[in-house]
Design an enzyme around this catalytic site. Structure first.
Site, PDB file in Angstrom:
ATOM      1  N   HIS A 266      27.068 -21.892  14.748  1.00 53.32           N
ATOM      2  CA  HIS A 266      26.204 -23.035  15.022  1.00 53.32           C
ATOM      3  C   HIS A 266      24.861 -22.823  14.348  1.00 53.32           C
ATOM      4  O   HIS A 266      24.414 -21.687  14.216  1.00 53.32           O
ATOM      5  CB  HIS A 266      26.004 -23.204  16.536  1.00 53.32           C
ATOM      6  CG  HIS A 266      25.559 -24.574  16.898  1.00 53.32           C
ATOM      7  ND1 HIS A 266      24.234 -24.946  16.867  1.00 53.32           N
ATOM      8  CD2 HIS A 266      26.271 -25.666  17.247  1.00 53.32           C
ATOM      9  CE1 HIS A 266      24.155 -26.215  17.201  1.00 53.32           C
ATOM     10  NE2 HIS A 266      25.365 -26.685  17.433  1.00 53.32           N
ATOM     11  N   ASP A 317      33.208 -27.558  19.734  1.00 53.39           N
ATOM     12  CA  ASP A 317      34.461 -28.082  19.175  1.00 53.39           C
ATOM     13  C   ASP A 317      35.660 -27.166  19.369  1.00 53.39           C
ATOM     14  O   ASP A 317      36.780 -27.545  19.043  1.00 53.39           O
ATOM     15  CB  ASP A 317      34.276 -28.360  17.671  1.00 53.39           C
ATOM     16  CG  ASP A 317      33.417 -29.586  17.433  1.00 53.39           C
ATOM     17  OD1 ASP A 317      33.556 -30.545  18.207  1.00 53.39           O
ATOM     18  OD2 ASP A 317      32.610 -29.585  16.490  1.00 53.39           O
TER      19      ASP A 317
HETATM   20  N1  ACO Z   1      33.530 -19.097  10.022  1.00 53.81           N
HETATM   21  C1  ACO Z   1      33.299 -18.104   9.139  1.00 53.81           C
HETATM   22  N2  ACO Z   1      32.069 -17.791   8.710  1.00 53.81           N
HETATM   23  C2  ACO Z   1      31.055 -18.516   9.189  1.00 53.81           C
HETATM   24  C3  ACO Z   1      31.239 -19.546  10.107  1.00 53.81           C
HETATM   25  C4  ACO Z   1      32.554 -19.826  10.530  1.00 53.81           C
HETATM   26  N3  ACO Z   1      32.796 -20.804  11.400  1.00 53.81           N
HETATM   27  N4  ACO Z   1      30.039 -20.099  10.438  1.00 53.81           N
HETATM   28  C5  ACO Z   1      29.134 -19.415   9.718  1.00 53.81           C
HETATM   29  N5  ACO Z   1      29.742 -18.458   8.982  1.00 53.81           N
HETATM   30  C6  ACO Z   1      29.098 -17.497   8.083  1.00 53.81           C
HETATM   31  C7  ACO Z   1      28.906 -18.105   6.711  1.00 53.81           C
HETATM   32  O1  ACO Z   1      29.989 -17.854   5.858  1.00 53.81           O
HETATM   33  C8  ACO Z   1      27.650 -17.412   6.250  1.00 53.81           C
HETATM   34  O2  ACO Z   1      27.970 -16.110   5.844  1.00 53.81           O
HETATM   35  P1  ACO Z   1      27.271 -15.449   4.566  1.00 53.81           P
HETATM   36  O3  ACO Z   1      25.800 -15.423   4.907  1.00 53.81           O
HETATM   37  O4  ACO Z   1      27.911 -14.128   4.472  1.00 53.81           O
HETATM   38  O5  ACO Z   1      27.565 -16.375   3.435  1.00 53.81           O
HETATM   39  C9  ACO Z   1      26.826 -17.287   7.537  1.00 53.81           C
HETATM   40  O6  ACO Z   1      27.789 -17.255   8.586  1.00 53.81           O
HETATM   41  C10 ACO Z   1      25.861 -18.439   7.747  1.00 53.81           C
HETATM   42  O7  ACO Z   1      26.613 -19.653   7.650  1.00 53.81           O
HETATM   43  P2  ACO Z   1      26.006 -21.040   7.212  1.00 53.81           P
HETATM   44  O8  ACO Z   1      27.115 -21.957   6.897  1.00 53.81           O
HETATM   45  O9  ACO Z   1      24.952 -20.847   6.157  1.00 53.81           O
HETATM   46  O10 ACO Z   1      25.247 -21.419   8.550  1.00 53.81           O
HETATM   47  P3  ACO Z   1      24.874 -22.870   8.996  1.00 53.81           P
HETATM   48  O11 ACO Z   1      23.822 -22.757  10.027  1.00 53.81           O
HETATM   49  O12 ACO Z   1      24.594 -23.724   7.820  1.00 53.81           O
HETATM   50  O13 ACO Z   1      26.264 -23.363   9.609  1.00 53.81           O
HETATM   51  C11 ACO Z   1      27.911 -24.401  10.828  1.00 53.81           C
HETATM   52  C12 ACO Z   1      26.465 -23.882  10.839  1.00 53.81           C
HETATM   53  C13 ACO Z   1      28.062 -25.472   9.737  1.00 53.81           C
HETATM   54  C14 ACO Z   1      28.197 -25.037  12.183  1.00 53.81           C
HETATM   55  C15 ACO Z   1      28.879 -23.223  10.545  1.00 53.81           C
HETATM   56  O14 ACO Z   1      28.764 -22.263  11.569  1.00 53.81           O
HETATM   57  C16 ACO Z   1      30.309 -23.697  10.399  1.00 53.81           C
HETATM   58  O15 ACO Z   1      30.710 -24.127   9.315  1.00 53.81           O
HETATM   59  N6  ACO Z   1      31.132 -23.644  11.488  1.00 53.81           N
HETATM   60  C17 ACO Z   1      32.483 -24.158  11.426  1.00 53.81           C
HETATM   61  C18 ACO Z   1      32.492 -25.664  11.550  1.00 53.81           C
HETATM   62  C19 ACO Z   1      32.214 -26.111  12.964  1.00 53.81           C
HETATM   63  O16 ACO Z   1      32.796 -25.605  13.916  1.00 53.81           O
HETATM   64  N7  ACO Z   1      31.332 -27.113  13.075  1.00 53.81           N
HETATM   65  C20 ACO Z   1      30.980 -27.694  14.364  1.00 53.81           C
HETATM   66  C21 ACO Z   1      29.604 -27.270  14.787  1.00 53.81           C
HETATM   67  S1  ACO Z   1      29.188 -27.949  16.351  1.00 53.81           S
HETATM   68  C22 ACO Z   1      28.934 -29.566  15.999  1.00 53.81           C
HETATM   69  O17 ACO Z   1      28.484 -29.960  14.984  1.00 53.81           O
HETATM   70  C23 ACO Z   1      29.325 -30.511  17.011  1.00 53.81           C
END
Ligand code: ACO
Length: 380
Positions: A266, A317
């Protein structure tokens, strides 16, 4: 000096504070979510979705008299039913049209029938908020039945918004557990500060556009798998894994492959999302009633591995889809159900934005060329 030199770029606007807001507070370190001063855990235990919409829109809990009038407005057939011409329009769409496309298109079309469509006064926006919140479940349920060759079921004004949705989807009287599950899910998804879809809705509202336009923007942003669309993707993953005995290996392989695991992580929470535990409890209860808790077992194994290996925790989710699936709801309805609830938050934010408006217009860090010489087409 360029705009970027004065203000360093924040990719994804991470931690950028856009404006004050009195609607929703998130403590990402303690895993706390608060609507208008009330912890969401307490609202789940004691409130209803209808009351939460009042709280979000008016900024305080209603008196008995106000609550009765509010529930009556949200339940009335006049506010819940779809215009016959819109129902006729739904029948023209290809059956493969996704529920989220129908919701986006249907909400846009509903503005054509709304007597207050162009009126952005607070009173008119509140009337539209009630109508849209009442109509969206009818739209989602009508399409679900039309696409499977069934006649839509009209709304029942004696049922709560949650119970009526279950009724319109199935055509059967909802069980108390199904009604409770949907009500809790609606409370939990109702608002979440400046998330992507709410920000999209506020950007639209800030141009002094109307509620329907803002909600369409919100639906468009919610659809993506990084936001509300994640709940569908979680269930597709569970369907692939099928057997809890295979979950540990599957998820370790996915992590080794550097896959993004839906339902985890998140932008704001650094601990488990406070909404996840409620949805997990309901998913378990419904699973037991339906005779299988395999989906929740798979998700629990995934949660254990992903938190240990990546320090990423379940978000809202992760478990919601397992609860809906136990009630026979198709996977592609999960995100529209999210939108049926989040419309309450979008409306609250549009009211707040219009109440003290300033156009939202950020700058880019321009990295392109600036002094190119134009070569006429004939000479290129
Ligand atoms: N699975 C694997 N790795 C992840 C995940 C995940 N779900 N979430 C974050 N990471 C990792 C990224 O790969 C990144 O790693 P790195 O620095 O080695 O490249 C690091 O954690 C940071 O991730 P970002 O995507 O830059 O973080 P951001 O704050 O932009 O992302 C997000 C937040 C989009 C929710 C992300 O955690 C994600 O994609 N989760 C999966 C999708 C999801 O469940 N979305 C629903 C969120 S709740 C909602 O909107 C209702």
């Amino acid at each position: 000096m360029s705009a970027a030199a004065a203000n360093p770029t924040k990719p994804g606007l991470e931690d950028v504070v856009v404006s004050p807001s009195e609607i929703c507070f998130i403590d990402g370190h303690k895993g706390r979510l608060v609507y208008r001063g009330f912890d969401v855990d307490g609202l789940v235990a004691q409130s209803t979705f209808e009351e939460v919409t009042y709280l979000l829109w008016y900024g305080r809990l209603p008196t008995r008299k106000e609550m009765d009038a509010h529930v009556k407005a949200l339940s009335s057939t006049a506010n819940r039913k779809l215009p016959p011409k819109l129902l006729a329009m739904l029948r023209l769409f290809p059956k493969k049209t996704t529920p989220m496309e129908i919701l986006r298109t249907g909400v846009s079309a509903l503005s054509a029938f709304d007597p207050d469509a162009e009126d952005n006064s607070r009173e008119a926006t509140l009337r539209k908020s009630i109508r849209l919140t009442a109509q969206m479940p009818t739209l989602v349920a009508a399409w679900d039945r039309i696409r499977s060759g069934k006649a839509p079921v009209g709304p029942n004004p004696r049922l709560s918004l949650a119970g009526n949705f279950v009724y319109m989807m199935s055509g059967r009287k909802p069980t108390p557990l199904a009604t409770k599950t949907f009500d809790v899910a609606l409370i939990l998804h109702a608002d979440h500060e400046f998330n992507a879809s709410t920000f999209a809705a506020r950007v639209t509202a800030a141009t002094l556009s109307d509620l329907h336009a803002a909600v369409v923007s919100g639906i468009g942003a919610l659809k993506g798998p990084l936001h509300g669309g994640a709940n569908e993707q979680v269930m597709l993953m569970v369907e692939k894994i099928k057997d809890p005995g295979k979950a540990d290996r599957w998820i370790r392989q996915a992590l080794a492959d550097k896959a993004r695991i839906m339902g985890f992580g998140h932008r704001v929470y650094r601990v488990e999302d406070p909404r996840a535990k409620h949805l997990k409890r309901l998913a378990l209860e419904l699973g037991r009633q339906a005779g299988s808790t395999a989906a929740v077992e798979i998700l629990d194994i995934m949660a254990r591995v992903v938190s240990a290996e990546k320090h990423l925790f379940p978000n809202v989710d992760l478990y919601s889809g397992a609860a809906y699936a136990s009630m026979g709801i198709s996977t592609d309805e999960f995100t529209p159900i999210f939108a049926m609830s989040r419309v309450a938050g979008w409306a609250a934010h549009v009211l707040e934005q219009h109440g003290n408006n300033r156009l939202i217009r950020p700058r880019s860090d321009y990295t392109g060329l600036t002094d190119e010489k134009y070569v006429p087409l004939a000479q290129r």
